[in-house]
Design an enzyme around this catalytic site. Structure first.
Site, PDB file in Angstrom:
ATOM      1  N   GLU A   1       0.845  -1.193   0.000  1.00 19.24           N
ATOM      2  CA  GLU A   1       0.000   0.000   0.000  1.00 19.24           C
ATOM      3  C   GLU A   1       0.886   1.250   0.000  1.00 19.24           C
ATOM      4  O   GLU A   1       1.829   1.336   0.788  1.00 19.24           O
ATOM      5  CB  GLU A   1      -0.916   0.012   1.219  1.00 19.24           C
ATOM      6  CG  GLU A   1      -1.965   1.102   1.131  1.00 19.24           C
ATOM      7  CD  GLU A   1      -2.906   1.124   2.337  1.00 19.24           C
ATOM      8  OE1 GLU A   1      -4.069   1.521   2.163  1.00 19.24           O
ATOM      9  OE2 GLU A   1      -2.481   0.739   3.432  1.00 19.24           O
TER      10      GLU A   1
ATOM     11  N   ASN B   1      -3.227  -6.635   5.215  1.00 17.78           N
ATOM     12  CA  ASN B   1      -3.307  -7.642   4.167  1.00 17.78           C
ATOM     13  C   ASN B   1      -4.251  -8.764   4.599  1.00 17.78           C
ATOM     14  O   ASN B   1      -4.103  -9.323   5.692  1.00 17.78           O
ATOM     15  CB  ASN B   1      -1.919  -8.239   3.897  1.00 17.78           C
ATOM     16  CG  ASN B   1      -0.855  -7.181   3.787  1.00 17.78           C
ATOM     17  OD1 ASN B   1      -0.922  -6.281   2.963  1.00 17.78           O
ATOM     18  ND2 ASN B   1       0.145  -7.279   4.647  1.00 17.78           N
TER      19      ASN B   1
ATOM     20  N   HIS C   1      -7.780  -2.712  15.053  1.00 18.66           N
ATOM     21  CA  HIS C   1      -7.889  -1.854  13.864  1.00 18.66           C
ATOM     22  C   HIS C   1      -7.676  -2.667  12.588  1.00 18.66           C
ATOM     23  O   HIS C   1      -8.468  -2.585  11.635  1.00 18.66           O
ATOM     24  CB  HIS C   1      -6.838  -0.740  13.969  1.00 18.66           C
ATOM     25  CG  HIS C   1      -6.856   0.257  12.857  1.00 18.66           C
ATOM     26  ND1 HIS C   1      -7.371   1.520  13.007  1.00 18.66           N
ATOM     27  CD2 HIS C   1      -6.405   0.185  11.580  1.00 18.66           C
ATOM     28  CE1 HIS C   1      -7.238   2.185  11.873  1.00 18.66           C
ATOM     29  NE2 HIS C   1      -6.650   1.396  10.991  1.00 18.66           N
ATOM     30  N   GLU C   2      -6.614  -3.457  12.569  1.00 16.72           N
ATOM     31  CA  GLU C   2      -6.299  -4.213  11.351  1.00 16.72           C
ATOM     32  C   GLU C   2      -7.340  -5.301  11.082  1.00 16.72           C
ATOM     33  O   GLU C   2      -7.693  -5.553   9.923  1.00 16.72           O
ATOM     34  CB  GLU C   2      -4.903  -4.830  11.466  1.00 16.72           C
ATOM     35  CG  GLU C   2      -3.784  -3.841  11.708  1.00 16.72           C
ATOM     36  CD  GLU C   2      -3.778  -2.680  10.722  1.00 16.72           C
ATOM     37  OE1 GLU C   2      -4.032  -2.910   9.520  1.00 16.72           O
ATOM     38  OE2 GLU C   2      -3.533  -1.534  11.153  1.00 16.72           O
TER      39      GLU C   2
ATOM     40  N   GLY D   1       2.536   1.218  11.406  1.00 13.54           N
ATOM     41  CA  GLY D   1       2.255   0.433  12.585  1.00 13.54           C
ATOM     42  C   GLY D   1       1.897  -0.987  12.233  1.00 13.54           C
ATOM     43  O   GLY D   1       2.307  -1.941  12.899  1.00 13.54           O
ATOM     44  N   ALA D   2       1.103  -1.135  11.154  1.00 10.67           N
ATOM     45  CA  ALA D   2       0.693  -2.451  10.675  1.00 10.67           C
ATOM     46  C   ALA D   2       0.052  -2.274   9.312  1.00 10.67           C
ATOM     47  O   ALA D   2      -0.216  -1.148   8.874  1.00 10.67           O
ATOM     48  CB  ALA D   2      -0.288  -3.114  11.648  1.00 10.67           C
TER      49      ALA D   2
END
Length: 872
Positions: free
Chosen positions: A142, A280, A312-313, A276-277
């Site tokens: 990204e 995917n 969040h992810e 942070g992360a």
């Protein structure tokens, strides 16, 4: 995209032609982790919308060694490949004859080298417990870096399924989006690993990690296996993330009314990661500090950070992966909604953390940026994809999440959720625009959601809502809030559709009424005979100015206000001081009313203000600032003590740490400094009981402020061999707190030569923000600019330069910084840098207003706070 849309869309000339659409990729990559090179093959099943003789794909820094197109009639046509003369990141396939409309297949072989930055396919390194240098390879795509790893249609609305295969070097393993389905021995220790095909998704979500990795035992979450993947030696740090992930998967599947869209979920911790992360699908990648944690050695805030990022992810698996924006102008919605859902999830996971309360201070950071004339709309047209990099900021995450929370509170959770479920069900596996979400919520609620939200998302800034009362009526008036008069054009809007909740402090004070303020002013019935609370519940993204009588009544009834309502009263008052609307005495009155307050968030505007006073005060005036800090904080700190007590609420430890930090740094309290030094020395000597994990960051800050070369050396040693990832970063960042100029120079050297490139810029930000080291750090940074540009990832420069906001004591230096930044524009995120420069000038003006006023105001405040004052 229609011809008309193409003509008016600013992204049109930056998008690939729509004559060929991918449906499915078969991708094989063979990375050589030691050499930093790779080769691969990709087979793309696609559909031609019309006859084509020329196919354009994305490819950047790749050498295409062979290409052919196979028609639906199985005719194989070798293609000539050439770079696109107008786009360096594209490759053109020229066919010897046209291919008819219909299905086709594109076969390509290619090779490339690992990226030197933390993007595309790159290498992450670390030193293991035996002192050996190790490496793994991983992807970060990204927004537009899949094209660095394989030829593809690298745009978010070109969804396709992916069947990934990787040739794994000896002694290594691999994970990707899908579960592993087969292994083939290639000889020489090499293994070919094939992964299951994914759902249709965007190229930026493809993931691959190859290296000497280990996996936790899977946790079954309603049929979905969840693992934490990590480098060797980290197995003892995985349990908390697994607990959070299991909760989040179940919670979101129920909340969204849809099952998790993948077959498995791997959470992968890597040493080097620019974000942070990254969400995917099925293979979420984290930097180690946001996933691996030891609950027994970490503060509550460090655990909360891990819970936030994991939640969040995982929320992105639905909102972002299952349903995806059409183009990068919509990336804000992915991130803002995941921020909102992160808060829902963590608040449900640990209600005693009161996550919605702590979000108040995060929202406040967004409002601080949004009150600048260089702010931006949350959503804006994006032409080239790199323009979207400027969206990964506080306005996307915290403002976006904040205005969604404001809408959710105004509509009610059940009605809001009904709209979200409708949106996801209608658009699963496809792409959307922002308006699709507003329309779905509007259809579910019957409220004018699009009209309300367009006023917040398509315009910068937010309003100041002024409140005046006459008998049984309230008049609410809105105007744009800003810190200063615009020096040029302003991105702050003029009028908003403001969803306001009102309640009265009569009896229990629980009655709330709704007002939609869309004109400049509106008069409404007062919600009751008691003092009226505007922004009831505290979730509105606006500031409130009460008339004098209403403000005094609220200050006299703080115990009847919710925590966020009290927080807003403090925060709004400090913002008014910064804007020059309220004098310093008005803020000190509010701050002094907080003595005995046990919510850490309410103290943060106060301790932040004390830190600013200490930063801008003259050398001879700093003892006055310190004296006021001690007078304001000492009694509360004494009551809290140093040690956790049985029955303490969860957040008391955070309050204790925040106030001890302020008292030991700004307050220069000698007893706090002595105790901090003694406890820290015992901790370093091996007594883990000497330092509560919640106090560790605060004690490090106090020891740094009071310490010298010996303590600096101890901090650096601990950074190099930490017990946990969080401890390593904690001691690295604390290096900026030492006040000796020679130690500031050493810290700069660590940031620019030794620290990981994801961390060094944040240490530089702290050094720039330092009263002791800011000007010298700026001089070094400006001289080293070109080498830093080559060393650090592009996305971190805006964060590094946030430190210039506090280079505000010398008008000449303010001008110098502005000239330098103008002469060295960043390729992405320049608007964010301009915001930092504007805030620097706002701080310069505030420092000027405080000059001459600070000492008498704080001296009088210390007298008011003295024991026995006012009792006669």
């Amino acid at each position: 995209m229609t011809a008309g849309e193409h003509a008016t869309d600013p992204s049109a000339r930056h998008r690939l032609p729509y004559d060929v659409s991918p449906r499915r990729y078969e991708l094989r990559l063979a990375p050589d982790v030691d050499a930093g090179t790779f080769d691969g093959e990709v087979r793309i099943e696609a559909h031609a919308e019309r006859p084509v003789q020329r196919i354009v794909l994305h490819a950047l820094d790749l050498t295409v060694t062979a290409a052919r197109v196979v028609t639906s009639g199985s005719e194989a046509l070798d293609a000539e490949t050439a770079p696109d003369p107008d786009h360096a990141d594209r490759v053109v396939l020229e066919l010897p004859q046209p291919v008819e409309a219909g299905d086709l297949r594109i076969d390509m072989s290619f090779r490339g080298s690992f990226s030197e930055q933390l993007c595309g396919l790159y290498r992450s390194t670390w030193v293991d417990d035996a002192g050996r240098s190790r490496a793994l390879a991983l992807t970060q795509f990204e927004a537009t870096d899949a094209r660095r790893a394989f030829p593809c249609f690298d745009e978010p609305d070109r969804k396709a399924s992916f069947a990934v295969t990787v040739d794994v070097p000896a002694g290594m393993d691999a994970v990707s989006n899908g579960p592993e389905v087969s292994r083939q021995d290639l000889g020489g220790g090499r293994t070919r690993v094939r992964f299951a095909e994914t759902i249709p998704m965007s190229t930026y979500l493809v993931a691959l990690v190859v290296g000497p990795i280990e996996c936790s035992d899977p946790v079954d979450v309603d049929g979905v296996p969840v693992r934490v993947v990590h480098v060797p030696g980290r197995a003892g740090l995985t349990s908390f993330a697994l607990e959070v992930a299991a909760h989040a998967l179940r919670y979101y599947a129920e909340w969204f009314g849809l099952p998790y869209p993948g077959e498995k979920l791997d959470l992968v911790a890597v040493p080097d990661f620019a974000f942070g992360a990254m969400e995917n699908l099925g293979c979420v990648v984290f930097r180690e500090t946001t996933l691996l944690v030891d609950p027994g050695r970490s503060s509550r805030l460090e655990l909360e950070r891990v819970a936030d990022v994991v939640s969040h992810e995982i929320a992105h698996m639905w909102f972002g992966d299952l349903v995806t924006m059409k183009w990068w102008n919509g990336i804000w919605l992915n991130e803002a909604f995941a921020t909102l859902m992160e808060l829902f999830g963590v608040d449900h996971f640990r209600a005693d953390w009161e996550r919605w309360v702590s979000f108040g201070s995060e929202r406040d950071a967004a409002m601080a940026t949004d009150a600048l004339h260089t702010t931006r709309p949350v959503e804006y047209p994006v032409g080239p994809p790199e323009e979207a990099q400027g969206m990964f900021d506080v306005l996307t995450y915290q403002k976006g999440g904040g205005v969604l929370r404001m809408l959710e509170r105004y509509l009610g959770e059940d009605r809001f959720r009904a709209g979200i479920r409708r949106y996801l069900a209608d658009h699963r596996l496809s792409n959307t625009d922002t308006a699709d979400l507003w329309d779905a919520i509007e259809a579910a609620t019957g409220e004018p959601v699009r009209r309300i939200m367009d006023s917040w998302i398509l315009h910068g800034g937010f309003p100041l809502v002024s409140v005046s009362r006459r008998d049984d009526e309230l008049t609410l008036h809105q105007e744009p809030f800003s810190y200063a008069t615009a020096r040029g054009e302003s991105a702050i809007g003029h009028r908003w559709s403001v969803p306001i909740l009102l309640r009265s402090l009569d009896g229990a004070g629980t009655t709330a009424s709704r007002v939609l303020l869309e004109e400049d002013a509106v008069t409404v019935p007062a919600p009751g005979p008691g003092a009226a609370v505007v922004n009831a519940g505290g979730s509105g993204f606006y500031r409130v100015r009460y008339d004098d009588d209403s403000r005094r009544r609220l200050l006299g009834a703080l115990d009847q206000l919710d925590t966020l309502e009290r927080y807003n009263l403090v925060s709004d008052t400090w913002a008014a001081v910064v804007a020059g609307r309220v004098g310093l005495d008005g803020f000190l009155e509010v701050a002094e009313a907080l003595r005995g307050e046990d919510q850490p968030e309410l103290w943060r505007p106060v301790t932040g203000a004390l830190g600013f006073f200490d930063h801008v005060a003259g050398d001879g005036d700093r003892p006055v600032v310190a004296g006021y800090a001690r007078a304001l904080l000492a009694d509360t700190v004494e009551a809290l003590g140093w040690d956790r007590r049985s029955g303490d609420p969860e957040r008391i430890a955070t309050l204790r740490a925040d106030l001890l930090r302020a008292l030991g740094t700004v307050g220069a309290d000698p007893e706090v400094r002595r105790t901090a030094m003694a406890r820290h020395a015992a901790f370093l000597a091996g007594d883990d009981t000497a330092l509560d994990p919640d106090l560790a960051p605060a004690v490090a800050a106090v020891v740094a402020r009071a310490g010298g070369p010996a303590e600096f050396d101890a901090f650096l040693a601990r950074h190099r061999k930490p017990a946990t990832p969080q401890e390593g970063v904690r001691y690295l960042m604390a290096l900026a707190g030492f006040e000796d100029p020679a130690l500031g120079e050493r810290a700069y050297a660590v940031a620019t030569t030794e620290a990981r490139t994801q961390d060094g810029p944040f240490l530089l930000q702290l050094l720039l923000s330092s009263r002791a080291h800011g000007p010298a750090t700026w001089t070094r940074l400006a001289a080293d600019w070109e080498s830093l540009v080559g060393r650090f990832p592009p996305n971190v420069f805006t964060r590094m330069l946030e430190g210039v906001k506090l280079l505000c004591r010398d008008p000449g230096l303010v001008d110098e910084v502005g000239r330098f930044v103008a002469a060295h524009p960043l390729p992405t995120g320049q608007r964010t840098v301009e915001q930092s420069l504007e805030r620097q000038r706002v701080n310069l003006a505030l420092a000027g207003r405080l000059d001459g006023a600070l000492v008498p105001a704080l001296s009088a405040g210390a007298d008011r706070l003295a024991p026995g004052a006012g009792s006669a």
